[in-house]
Design an enzyme around this catalytic site. Structure first.
Site, PDB file in Angstrom:
ATOM      1  N   CYS A  63      -4.365  -3.859  -7.951  1.00 39.75           N
ATOM      2  CA  CYS A  63      -2.929  -4.126  -7.903  1.00 39.75           C
ATOM      3  C   CYS A  63      -2.648  -5.622  -7.996  1.00 39.75           C
ATOM      4  O   CYS A  63      -2.870  -6.239  -9.020  1.00 39.75           O
ATOM      5  CB  CYS A  63      -2.325  -3.486  -6.655  1.00 39.75           C
ATOM      6  SG  CYS A  63      -0.526  -3.414  -6.733  1.00 39.75           S
ATOM      7  N   HIS A  67      -4.146   2.211  -6.697  1.00 42.76           N
ATOM      8  CA  HIS A  67      -4.888   1.854  -5.483  1.00 42.76           C
ATOM      9  C   HIS A  67      -5.955   2.882  -5.110  1.00 42.76           C
ATOM     10  O   HIS A  67      -5.658   3.824  -4.377  1.00 42.76           O
ATOM     11  CB  HIS A  67      -3.918   1.771  -4.302  1.00 42.76           C
ATOM     12  CG  HIS A  67      -3.026   0.573  -4.326  1.00 42.76           C
ATOM     13  ND1 HIS A  67      -3.383  -0.621  -3.745  1.00 42.76           N
ATOM     14  CD2 HIS A  67      -1.805   0.380  -4.853  1.00 42.76           C
ATOM     15  CE1 HIS A  67      -2.408  -1.509  -3.907  1.00 42.76           C
ATOM     16  NE2 HIS A  67      -1.431  -0.922  -4.580  1.00 42.76           N
ATOM     17  N   GLU A 124      -8.259   2.450  -2.958  1.00 34.81           N
ATOM     18  CA  GLU A 124      -8.551   2.324  -1.519  1.00 34.81           C
ATOM     19  C   GLU A 124      -7.557   3.100  -0.662  1.00 34.81           C
ATOM     20  O   GLU A 124      -7.784   3.285   0.528  1.00 34.81           O
ATOM     21  CB  GLU A 124      -8.605   0.841  -1.116  1.00 34.81           C
ATOM     22  CG  GLU A 124      -7.272   0.168  -0.809  1.00 34.81           C
ATOM     23  CD  GLU A 124      -6.452  -0.172  -2.044  1.00 34.81           C
ATOM     24  OE1 GLU A 124      -6.775   0.308  -3.149  1.00 34.81           O
ATOM     25  OE2 GLU A 124      -5.454  -0.901  -1.904  1.00 34.81           O
TER      26      GLU A 124
END
Lengths: 290, 82
Positions: A117, A253, A255
């Site tokens: 990002c 994302h 994560e």
């Protein structure tokens, strides 16, 4: 298996307990904790490290760091320096002025550098992506931009991604070719943009070099426009790697979806793990294998 | 010498200006049907010391190249103030 970069440059393979991941933060980054956690879930050492820890003499003895303390660097998501000037511009200017030489050496030696990002924006502003030149992994000027979304809005939701890499990208070896995964996006400046008039050349080169990693698709796996392509990215590109496959940037994302229950459809769809965890596992496999 | 400069950062021709377009739409909705185009720009007013105007300009261009503008999507213009 092609010859690994580590073999060419003579860097030794690593045991899991030798792997050290540094997630670089400055004021305004806000995804460093979950990124660190994703690595720790896999049993390796990871820590958030402030950019200052690399250079400031105001840092306590035990807290100063060098790039070479790490075997992997991550630029996390967030709004570094308030997204002032342009998203990622200030973070990258600071990193470039202080660490360019080390960072270039780090990349040339084959160590993985990931940008998620805002981190992707930092890598683009740094000139580390698209990263066509193996010998100069950080270009003088940016060669691509992550422009303001076509919708002119902050786009925040799940996105379907097709994994298109044929094996170059070190960060997605655990995904099958053409596999579709779901990672969330959350950004206002994520539209992959190449120099006006040269978009096609850039695309051809990226495809030829196997640098395209993820593309936005709809729920059927077809290339579609907004809202499936949340930002209007050229050719639906969501993530690319450099020419040597060890620098990777993506807007979505991974994560944020490392556990099954982080997916919005977790009650309806059974998963053993979140779709994103394999990005981190791929990195560790890469570091261990060579 | 002390100089004051406005550095204008605008989008290159051919790059979608989403903010400009949205603003144009809103202005037309307010009744200003004669609005044909709106372009968004960013201005940094910079005060700096330099030996000469040429020196200052050289430095300002460097600042634009190194951080203020991304040459892939943006142009910059330097305007002297006062």
């Amino acid at each position: 298996m092609e010859k690994g970069i580590f073999e060419i440059f003579g860097v030794m393979s690593m045991e899991p307990d030798e792997i050290r991941v540094g997630v670089v933060r400055i004021e305004g980054t806000n995804c460093e904790d979950e990124t660190v956690r994703a690595f720790r879930m896999l049993g390796v050492f990871a820590e958030a490290v402030h950019l200052k820890q690399f250079y400031s003499d105001m840092i306590k003895d035990g807290e100063s760091r060098s790039i070479w303390d790490y075997s992997c660097l991550v630029f996390p998501g967030g709004f570094s320096a308030g997204d002032y000037v342009r998203a990622g511009a200030i973070f990258s200017a600071r990193a470039k002025s202080l660490l360019r030489h080390d960072l270039e050496m780090f990349i040339r030696e084959g160590y993985p550098v990931l940008g998620i990002c805002n981190g992707f924006q930092v890598l683009a502003e740094l000139g580390a992506l698209p990263g066509f030149d193996e010998d100069r992994p950080v270009s003088d000027k940016p060669e691509m931009a992550l422009a303001i979304n076509s919708s002119s809005r902050f786009e925040c939701r799940q996105s379907y991604l097709k994994h298109e890499n044929r094996g170059k990208c070190r960060f997605t070896s655990e995904y099958m070719k053409d596999e579709i995964v779901v990672f969330p996006v959350a950004h206002a400046e994520g539209k992959v943009t190449f120099p006006v008039g040269r978009e096609k050349d850039f695309l051809n080169l990226l495809e030829e070099n196997d640098q395209i990693v993820f593309r936005y698709v709809d729920s059927e796996g077809n290339y579609s426009d907004y809202p499936w392509n949340p930002n209007g990215s050229y050719s639906n590109i969501a993530g690319i790697c450099n020419v040597t496959g060890n620098v990777f940037g993506l807007m979505p994302h991974p994560e944020r979806v490392v556990n099954p229950w982080q997916h919005t459809d977790w009650m309806r769809m059974e998963r053993e793990e979140g779709d994103g965890i394999r990005v981190f596992r791929s990195i560790l496999k890469y570091l261990e294998k060579l | 010498m002390k100089y004051t400069v406005d550095v204008l950062i605008s989008l290159k021709k051919g790059v979608l200006d989403a903010e400009g377009e949205a603003t144009k739409k809103a202005l037309r909705l307010l009744g200003y049907k004669n609005v044909e185009r709106v372009s968004s720009m960013k201005v940094f007013r910079i005060e700096l010391n330099a030996k000469s105007r040429e020196d200052a300009e050289k430095m300002l261009r460097e600042m634009c190249d190194r951080m203020l503008a991304n040459p892939v999507i943006q142009d910059y213009e330097i305007r002297w103030v006062g």
